[in-house]
Scaffold this motif. Structure first.
Motif, PDB file in Angstrom:
ATOM      1  N   ALA A 146       0.858  -1.189   0.000  1.00 12.59           N
ATOM      2  CA  ALA A 146       0.000   0.000   0.000  1.00 12.59           C
ATOM      3  C   ALA A 146       0.886   1.229   0.000  1.00 12.59           C
ATOM      4  O   ALA A 146       2.003   1.208   0.535  1.00 12.59           O
ATOM      5  N   ILE A 147       0.377   2.294  -0.604  1.00 10.62           N
ATOM      6  CA  ILE A 147       1.124   3.553  -0.666  1.00 10.62           C
ATOM      7  C   ILE A 147       0.366   4.572   0.176  1.00 10.62           C
ATOM      8  O   ILE A 147      -0.851   4.754   0.021  1.00 10.62           O
ATOM      9  N   LEU A 148       1.067   5.223   1.079  1.00 12.73           N
ATOM     10  CA  LEU A 148       0.473   6.271   1.918  1.00 12.73           C
ATOM     11  C   LEU A 148       1.416   7.470   1.879  1.00 12.73           C
ATOM     12  O   LEU A 148       2.517   7.413   2.427  1.00 12.73           O
ATOM     13  N   GLY A 149       0.967   8.534   1.223  1.00 14.36           N
ATOM     14  CA  GLY A 149       1.836   9.698   1.054  1.00 14.36           C
ATOM     15  C   GLY A 149       3.039   9.315   0.218  1.00 14.36           C
ATOM     16  O   GLY A 149       2.899   8.781  -0.889  1.00 14.36           O
ATOM     17  N   ASP A 150       4.218   9.570   0.774  1.00 13.80           N
ATOM     18  CA  ASP A 150       5.426   9.212   0.021  1.00 13.80           C
ATOM     19  C   ASP A 150       6.073   7.950   0.600  1.00 13.80           C
ATOM     20  O   ASP A 150       7.267   7.729   0.441  1.00 13.80           O
ATOM     21  N   GLN A 159       7.090 -13.142   8.266  1.00 13.59           N
ATOM     22  CA  GLN A 159       7.646 -12.588   9.506  1.00 13.59           C
ATOM     23  C   GLN A 159       6.597 -11.852  10.340  1.00 13.59           C
ATOM     24  O   GLN A 159       6.932 -11.258  11.368  1.00 13.59           O
ATOM     25  N   ARG A 160       5.358 -11.885   9.882  1.00 18.07           N
ATOM     26  CA  ARG A 160       4.236 -11.298  10.632  1.00 18.07           C
ATOM     27  C   ARG A 160       4.474  -9.832  10.982  1.00 18.07           C
ATOM     28  O   ARG A 160       4.226  -9.390  12.110  1.00 18.07           O
ATOM     29  N   VAL A 161       4.972  -9.061  10.016  1.00 21.03           N
ATOM     30  CA  VAL A 161       5.187  -7.627  10.238  1.00 21.03           C
ATOM     31  C   VAL A 161       4.727  -6.860   9.008  1.00 21.03           C
ATOM     32  O   VAL A 161       4.579  -7.414   7.918  1.00 21.03           O
ATOM     33  N   VAL A 162       4.493  -5.546   9.224  1.00 19.60           N
ATOM     34  CA  VAL A 162       4.251  -4.633   8.111  1.00 19.60           C
ATOM     35  C   VAL A 162       5.492  -3.758   7.993  1.00 19.60           C
ATOM     36  O   VAL A 162       5.841  -3.041   8.945  1.00 19.60           O
ATOM     37  N   TRP A 163       6.156  -3.839   6.859  1.00 21.71           N
ATOM     38  CA  TRP A 163       7.377  -3.056   6.653  1.00 21.71           C
ATOM     39  C   TRP A 163       7.012  -1.654   6.167  1.00 21.71           C
ATOM     40  O   TRP A 163       6.074  -1.470   5.394  1.00 21.71           O
ATOM     41  N   ARG A 164       7.823  -0.668   6.618  1.00 22.18           N
ATOM     42  CA  ARG A 164       7.587   0.731   6.235  1.00 22.18           C
ATOM     43  C   ARG A 164       8.832   1.238   5.505  1.00 22.18           C
ATOM     44  O   ARG A 164       9.943   1.187   6.040  1.00 22.18           O
ATOM     45  N   PHE A 191      -2.710 -11.700   4.215  1.00 19.79           N
ATOM     46  CA  PHE A 191      -2.267 -10.587   5.051  1.00 19.79           C
ATOM     47  C   PHE A 191      -2.166  -9.385   4.121  1.00 19.79           C
ATOM     48  O   PHE A 191      -1.172  -9.219   3.422  1.00 19.79           O
ATOM     49  N   ASP A 192      -3.221  -8.571   4.095  1.00 23.09           N
ATOM     50  CA  ASP A 192      -3.278  -7.473   3.131  1.00 23.09           C
ATOM     51  C   ASP A 192      -3.304  -6.139   3.869  1.00 23.09           C
ATOM     52  O   ASP A 192      -3.591  -6.080   5.074  1.00 23.09           O
ATOM     53  N   VAL A 193      -3.022  -5.085   3.131  1.00 23.81           N
ATOM     54  CA  VAL A 193      -3.017  -3.741   3.710  1.00 23.81           C
ATOM     55  C   VAL A 193      -3.551  -2.759   2.674  1.00 23.81           C
ATOM     56  O   VAL A 193      -3.339  -2.940   1.471  1.00 23.81           O
ATOM     57  N   ALA A 194      -4.270  -1.753   3.156  1.00 20.48           N
ATOM     58  CA  ALA A 194      -4.732  -0.653   2.306  1.00 20.48           C
ATOM     59  C   ALA A 194      -4.485   0.640   3.083  1.00 20.48           C
ATOM     60  O   ALA A 194      -4.234   0.598   4.294  1.00 20.48           O
ATOM     61  N   ALA A 195      -4.542   1.753   2.389  1.00 17.96           N
ATOM     62  CA  ALA A 195      -4.248   3.030   3.060  1.00 17.96           C
ATOM     63  C   ALA A 195      -5.225   4.099   2.606  1.00 17.96           C
ATOM     64  O   ALA A 195      -5.706   4.077   1.467  1.00 17.96           O
ATOM     65  N   ASP A 196      -5.531   5.007   3.532  1.00 20.71           N
ATOM     66  CA  ASP A 196      -6.290   6.211   3.179  1.00 20.71           C
ATOM     67  C   ASP A 196      -5.858   7.321   4.131  1.00 20.71           C
ATOM     68  O   ASP A 196      -4.856   7.180   4.848  1.00 20.71           O
ATOM     69  N   GLY A 197      -6.604   8.420   4.157  1.00 22.54           N
ATOM     70  CA  GLY A 197      -6.227   9.548   4.994  1.00 22.54           C
ATOM     71  C   GLY A 197      -6.199   9.226   6.477  1.00 22.54           C
ATOM     72  O   GLY A 197      -5.565   9.946   7.275  1.00 22.54           O
ATOM     73  N   ASP A 198      -6.871   8.156   6.877  1.00 20.97           N
ATOM     74  CA  ASP A 198      -6.884   7.765   8.293  1.00 20.97           C
ATOM     75  C   ASP A 198      -5.724   6.852   8.668  1.00 20.97           C
ATOM     76  O   ASP A 198      -5.645   6.393   9.802  1.00 20.97           O
ATOM     77  N   GLY A 199      -4.886   6.540   7.731  1.00 18.56           N
ATOM     78  CA  GLY A 199      -3.741   5.674   8.032  1.00 18.56           C
ATOM     79  C   GLY A 199      -3.819   4.353   7.291  1.00 18.56           C
ATOM     80  O   GLY A 199      -4.357   4.276   6.181  1.00 18.56           O
ATOM     81  N   LEU A 200      -3.313   3.327   7.942  1.00 16.75           N
ATOM     82  CA  LEU A 200      -3.256   2.010   7.318  1.00 16.75           C
ATOM     83  C   LEU A 200      -4.390   1.139   7.838  1.00 16.75           C
ATOM     84  O   LEU A 200      -4.732   1.193   9.027  1.00 16.75           O
ATOM     85  N   SER A 214      -1.394   3.677  12.641  1.00 17.85           N
ATOM     86  CA  SER A 214      -0.713   4.875  12.164  1.00 17.85           C
ATOM     87  C   SER A 214       0.545   4.415  11.431  1.00 17.85           C
ATOM     88  O   SER A 214       1.014   3.280  11.640  1.00 17.85           O
ATOM     89  N   PRO A 215       1.134   5.276  10.607  1.00 15.97           N
ATOM     90  CA  PRO A 215       2.378   4.868   9.924  1.00 15.97           C
ATOM     91  C   PRO A 215       3.474   4.477  10.913  1.00 15.97           C
ATOM     92  O   PRO A 215       4.354   3.677  10.577  1.00 15.97           O
ATOM     93  N   GLN A 216       3.398   5.016  12.127  1.00 17.12           N
ATOM     94  CA  GLN A 216       4.409   4.684  13.127  1.00 17.12           C
ATOM     95  C   GLN A 216       4.125   3.353  13.826  1.00 17.12           C
ATOM     96  O   GLN A 216       4.949   2.872  14.615  1.00 17.12           O
TER      97      GLN A 216
END
Lengths: 316, 214
Positions: A146-150, A159-164, A191-200, A214-216
């Protein structure tokens, strides 16, 4: 004469008995208790209105299509086999990008990010390879992008993680399970992810819910419940994929009983887009994307096509 | 010597001739078998043969085959439970633990729509209660098949394949199978999932090289 009549009657009776027994043997003989029955849940799908209609179907010249992504109202990218197909909004092929390996997932903005098992490779929309990011290790098993901002976020089932990552591929961090007792559970690679103005929005499919981060990596709200009913998620690991609509609603897809559903921004069930009747019981994993016009693009891997669903005006 | 005596002598000679021919035939067959065995370097030819690297060139024996069920073709119709000549079918559920998701909500174990995820009988999918569920750590459980209770109905196989990872599947258990020439299940299998396989590869297990078992 009388004896002959008796013989004819006996012969007819014998023939009738043989026919009866053979028909009885050929009929269903398996007790109901041995049969797996989910018919009532399929039946429930036919009892609700379908506000979305399949308005087009784009056949794909791919043996094993894997993932789909769309850039707003721009091109649609489908990956599978060892290629990425760039399609226009009508499904016509604009470009074919040859890939070095089997792709697993894809995201597109001004750049096409293709996820392989252990790394991400960036391509321009013109097909030029821009960068190959570092490998995420032998345990990596990427399943969603997923793309969120830049920034680019990648879900790693292995590995059961979301990489940033930043746009250049530099790793900025990782999102782990919020807690051991209530963290990520993935019995299968869904294990999927999407993004919008509210985060991931991260699919925690083993707990049959969607979680906001949140991205953090701070977990926010979550929605979804485990149920065979239409408003819930059933099976070991559902939903399998998620996309966010321009108005903030969500589109989810499920395996087992194949379903595409829309949920409101607060996570309440809004509509069935298509169920097992429309998709067929043998539909595999269904990736999903939504364009700027709100069209729902469902990648039907079993049918090797993209099904386009559009909301129909409410006659009432 | 009467005609009758001549006839009796002829009959005796004929029997003697037949006996000689029979003995010679047996000796010739034995010699052929020994020659062939030596040529193939085979020391196990016969019913105990389990095949060998040289079996392609072996003209002595056809390696024995047995019935097996291809899990990729099986449609879980339930007929394996009802069509075997044995009172309790020789087809049983196998479990590849390495493929299992160890789900708390296991669709091979629970009835679809079970209200409570407990091992109470009314929640269990298996009509004979042949699946044992044991807690590992939250939210993971392990599932094992009680071979003696399993009847091969494939109900759990269907649920696991439809909603889970497909780690449960049917196989002909060769400790039980009578290996009939014409398998009554194979004859009626709607998916043609039964085939003869070499006895050296008697099982078609999912996840090759991983630990298998009931």
């Amino acid at each position: 004469m009388k004896t002959r009549g008796i013989w004819i009657v006996l012969t007819l009776v014998a023939v009738a008995v043989v026919i009866f027994l053979s028909l009885r043997r050929g009929g269903p003989r398996v007790p109901q208790a041995y049969l797996y029955d989910v018919e009532q849940y399929r039946e429930a799908e036919t009892q609700v209105p379908l506000p979305y209609k399949e308005t087009a179907r784009w056949p794909l010249a791919l043996r094993e299509p894997r993932a789909v992504a769309v850039k707003g109202d721009g091109p649609v990218v489908v990956v599978g086999d060892r290629v990425a197909l760039v399609l226009d909004a009508a499904g016509e092929e604009l470009r074919r990008i040859e890939l070095a390996d089997e792709p697993r997932c894809v995201a597109v903005a001004d750049v096409v990010y293709v996820g392989f098992l252990d790394r991400i490779v960036a391509y321009g929309l013109d097909g030029e390879k821009q960068a190959e990011w570092e490998t995420l290790g032998e345990q990596a098993y990427l399943t969603g992008l997923a793309i969120l901002g830049d920034e680019v976020f990648a879900t790693d089932y292995g590995q059961r993680v979301v990489w940033r990552f930043d746009a250049e591929g530099k790793m900025r961090g990782r999102i782990r399970s919020a807690s051991k007792s209530d963290g990520f559970v993935f019995p299968s690679p869904t294990f999927d992810v999407a993004a919008d103005g509210d985060g991931l929005w991260v699919v925690n499919s083993g707990r049959r819910r969607v979680e906001q981060y949140s991205p953090q990596g701070k977990r926010g709200t979550m929605w979804g419940r485990s149920s065979m009913e239409l408003d819930g998620f059933s099976g070991c690991c559902n939903p399998t994929h998620i996309a966010v609509m321009p108005d903030g609603r969500f589109v989810t897809t499920e395996k087992g009983l194949p379903r595409v559903k829309v949920y409101a921004a607060d996570g309440t069930f809004a509509a069935l887009v298509a169920g097992s009747v429309q998709l067929g019981q043998d539909a595999g994993l269904l990736d999903v994307a939504v364009d700027a016009a709100g069209r729902i693009l469902v990648l039907d891997a079993a049918d090797r096509s993209i099904r386009i669903y559009e909301e129909q005006p409410d006659d009432g | 010597m009467t005609d009758n005596d001549q006839k009796q002598t002829s009959r005796r000679e004929m029997l003697r001739l037949v006996g000689r021919v029979g003995v010679l035939g047996c000796l010739a067959s034995l010699a052929g078998m020994l020659t062939g065995r030596l040529r193939a370097g085979c020391i196990e030819a016969g019913p105990a043969c389990k095949g060998c690297p040289d079996q392609d060139g072996c003209d002595l024996v056809t390696p024995p085959t047995v019935w097996q069920l291809d899990p990729a073709k099986c449609t879980q119709c339930g007929q394996c439970a009802t069509d075997c000549v044995l009172a309790q079918s020789a087809v049983r559920c196998f479990h590849t633990h390495a493929l299992c998701g160890h789900c708390k909500l296991c669709f091979g174990y629970f009835e679809p729509g079970a209200r409570v995820l407990s091992s109470a009988a009314e929640n269990q999918l298996c009509p004979t209660g042949a699946i044992q569920r044991r807690f590992v750590e939250d939210p993971y459980y392990t599932y094992t098949i009680e071979k003696d209770l399993c009847i091969g109905c494939a109900k759990c196989v269907h649920g696991c394949g439809m909603f889970g990872n497909g780690s449960l599947y049917l196989q002909v258990d060769h400790e039980l199978c009578k290996n009939c020439n014409e398998c009554s299940i194979a004859r009626r299998c709607p998916a043609n999932a039964f085939e003869r396989v070499p006895v050296s590869e008697a099982y078609l297990l999912k996840g090759q090289g991983e630990e298998e078992g009931h």
